[in-house]
Enzyme design. Structure first.
Site, PDB file in Angstrom:
ATOM      1  N   LYS A 234       0.835  -1.208   0.000  1.00 44.22           N
ATOM      2  CA  LYS A 234       0.000   0.000   0.000  1.00 44.22           C
ATOM      3  C   LYS A 234       0.871   1.261   0.000  1.00 44.22           C
ATOM      4  CE  LYS A 234      -3.342  -2.920   0.202  1.00 44.22           C
ATOM      5  NZ  LYS A 234      -4.494  -3.239   0.997  1.00 44.22           N
TER       6      LYS A 234
HETATM    7  C1  LIG Z   1      -5.396  -4.351   1.566  1.00 42.40           C
HETATM    8  C2  LIG Z   1      -6.875  -4.215   1.698  1.00 42.40           C
HETATM    9  C3  LIG Z   1      -7.579  -4.612   2.852  1.00 42.40           C
HETATM   10  C4  LIG Z   1      -6.947  -5.351   3.978  1.00 42.40           C
HETATM   11  O1  LIG Z   1      -5.857  -4.715   4.538  1.00 42.40           O
HETATM   12  P1  LIG Z   1      -4.709  -5.619   5.213  1.00 42.40           P
HETATM   13  O2  LIG Z   1      -3.809  -4.627   5.842  1.00 42.40           O
HETATM   14  O3  LIG Z   1      -4.058  -6.395   4.133  1.00 42.40           O
HETATM   15  O4  LIG Z   1      -5.377  -6.492   6.215  1.00 42.40           O
HETATM   16  C5  LIG Z   1      -8.936  -4.366   2.908  1.00 42.40           C
HETATM   17  N1  LIG Z   1      -9.586  -3.779   1.893  1.00 42.40           N
HETATM   18  C6  LIG Z   1      -8.954  -3.404   0.761  1.00 42.40           C
HETATM   19  C7  LIG Z   1      -9.726  -2.742  -0.317  1.00 42.40           C
HETATM   20  C8  LIG Z   1      -7.581  -3.634   0.617  1.00 42.40           C
HETATM   21  O5  LIG Z   1      -6.966  -3.301  -0.518  1.00 42.40           O
END
Ligand SMILES: *Cc1c(COP(=O)(O)O)cnc(C)c1O
Length: 452
Positions: A234
């Site tokens: 991210k």
């Molecule tokens: C990455 C993501 C999540 C989950 O986040 P994590 O930190 O991987 O648990 C939830 N929703 C969306 C849209 C994501 O891209």
């Protein structure tokens, strides 16, 4: 003829339509085409060779120093000090994003689960969201033994379709979780209007959407609560991490308590909650990411706008639709819809293979929507669901899980670029992406010869 560079040729060929060039000067075009324009997959020269993209996650000496400092301090857990990296990150992130409060967690998934529990959503309740997302979006809903109701998406924006959301509301619906997929705003105006009309909570899944702006506000600060992921891919990462933003002090205290195994800030254990604390090493990495985050976000937006403007020349590749009110995205992902009718009707897999040979690797992203995963039958077989929802409701639930637009996007249309690193590249890097796509488009006649 060979002296004409690819760039020059592509500019000419995309400025004028191919038909005009070909009919005015067929033999010249054909010569040019055979010398420069043989698809790399069929033995031609790739558009992009021996070049790398900016790496992600971003690591500099500040990151290393920040982790070392935390290691030496002996403050490894957030409750060891009110001035540790996690409480400091909470303050800085809230202020950067324009929210009153932030609660850090161990992941985006944990943030979403925390919000669901903090709002008192549980067995017998329903929450509406999209099937075109990470499993983390609904993991919190089913962990709370509530029912995730999945509404189909819009073909151009890949976002939750508000008209379908409204159709799926029942007397048991408590909340909507709109996902800002790819990091660009969903149709929030419509979703907020529906939520207000039906008195539903809005938990924004902004896990992909750091710093993106909609009508003067950052995503994740517009609904009742907003959730972020800081997982390594991210745009503000620390490996695994998450955060929740909100302006309602009481509700955010409740999020803290749920996140802290049910123990509130005064040390009393008052409710049900898992232990979802972010650790101080994660906080240390995040604090070192923040100084670069704005600059990187700006650059991704500039590069995305450039790509989108250039791709107008290619009718078979349609950049993600953005809604009115969108001021910026995060461009965690840069995505396009593939229209095979403009590519001699070859399947997306053929296009992706030809493009990869040109040196540009795109992904088809999510292989199938969440409505097609085995958790559906799993939860419908559980005693808690059979006791908390009527047989008629569960039957209807299964019937309404069809999401044909999502299916089409997954199996035929999505073209996705992992953008956290690549969209930090130069204008030349962006030209490589456009030129590779344009080359495949302009030489689509050759695609019939590509073997999968
Ligand atoms: C990455 C993501 C999540 C989950 O986040 P994590 O930190 O991987 O648990 C939830 N929703 C969306 C849209 C994501 O891209």
């Amino acid at each position: 003829m060979n002296k004409i560079s690819r760039r020059q040729f592509m500019t000419t060929a995309s400025a004028v339509t191919l038909g005009v060039v070909a009919s005015n000067n067929v033999s010249a075009f054909e010569k040019l085409s055979s010398s420069v324009n043989k698809l790399a997959i069929l033995g031609g020269t790739p558009v992009r060779q021996n070049k790398s993209w900016p790496k992600w996650p971003y690591v500099d000496e500040k990151v290393v120093a920040s982790i070392t400092k935390t290691a030496r301090s002996g403050i490894w857990c957030r409750i060891d000090s009110p001035n540790g990296t996690v409480p400091t990150f909470e303050k800085e992130y809230a202020s950067l994003m324009g929210a009153k409060y932030c609660v850090a967690t161990g992941s985006g998934t944990q943030s979403l689960h925390t919000c669901v529990e903090a709002l008192g959503i549980g067995p017998g309740d329903e929450v509406i969201t999209t099937p075109y997302t990470d499993m983390g979006t609904i993991s919190g809903i089913i962990s709370a033994r509530a029912l995730p109701v999945l509404a189909d998406i819009d073909r151009e924006s890949f976002q939750l379709d508000p008209t379908i959301v409204e159709r799926l509301i029942t007397p048991y619906t408590r909340a909507i979780i709109p996902v800002h997929i790819m990091g660009q705003p969903c149709d929030l105006d419509s979703i907020l209007t529906i939520a207000k009309k039906h008195k539903l909570y809005v938990i924004e899944d902004a896990c992909q959407a750091h710093l993106a702006q909609y009508r003067g506000k950052r995503l994740g600060t517009i609904g009742d609560l907003g959730c972020f992921s800081h997982q390594s891919s991210k745009t503000i990462p620390c490996g695994e991490g998450g955060s929740i933003l909100g302006d309602d002090g009481g509700l955010m205290d409740q999020c803290y308590t749920v996140m802290n195994h049910g123990t509130n800030k005064k040390g009393r254990s008052v409710t049900i909650g898992p232990k979802y604390r972010m650790n101080e090493f994660e906080g240390a990495v995040l604090l070192a990411q923040l100084p670069n985050a704005m600059e990187q976000w700006k650059r991704r937006n500039e590069n995305a706008a450039y790509l989108t403007s250039k791709l107008k020349a290619c009718p078979g590749v349609v950049p993600q639709k953005l809604y009115n009110g969108t001021e910026s995205g995060s461009f965690y992902l840069y995505t396009m819809g593939y229209r095979k009718e403009y590519f001699n009707n070859v399947d997306r897999a053929v296009f992706l293979k030809a493009l990869a040979a040109e040196g540009i690797s795109l992904s088809s992203y999510i292989p199938n929507g969440l409505h097609r995963e085995p958790w559906v039958d799993h939860i419908l077989g559980l005693k808690v669901y059979q006791e908390m929802y009527s047989p008629a409701r569960l039957k209807q639930y299964k019937e309404e899980l069809a999401c044909p637009v999502c299916d089409k996007i997954c199996s035929e249309e999505m073209l996705m670029l992992w953008a956290s690193g690549p969209l930090l590249g130069t204008k030349k890097d962006m030209d490589d992406i456009v030129n590779a796509i344009m080359k495949v488009y302009e030489n689509r006649d050759q695609l019939a010869k590509v073997k999968l």
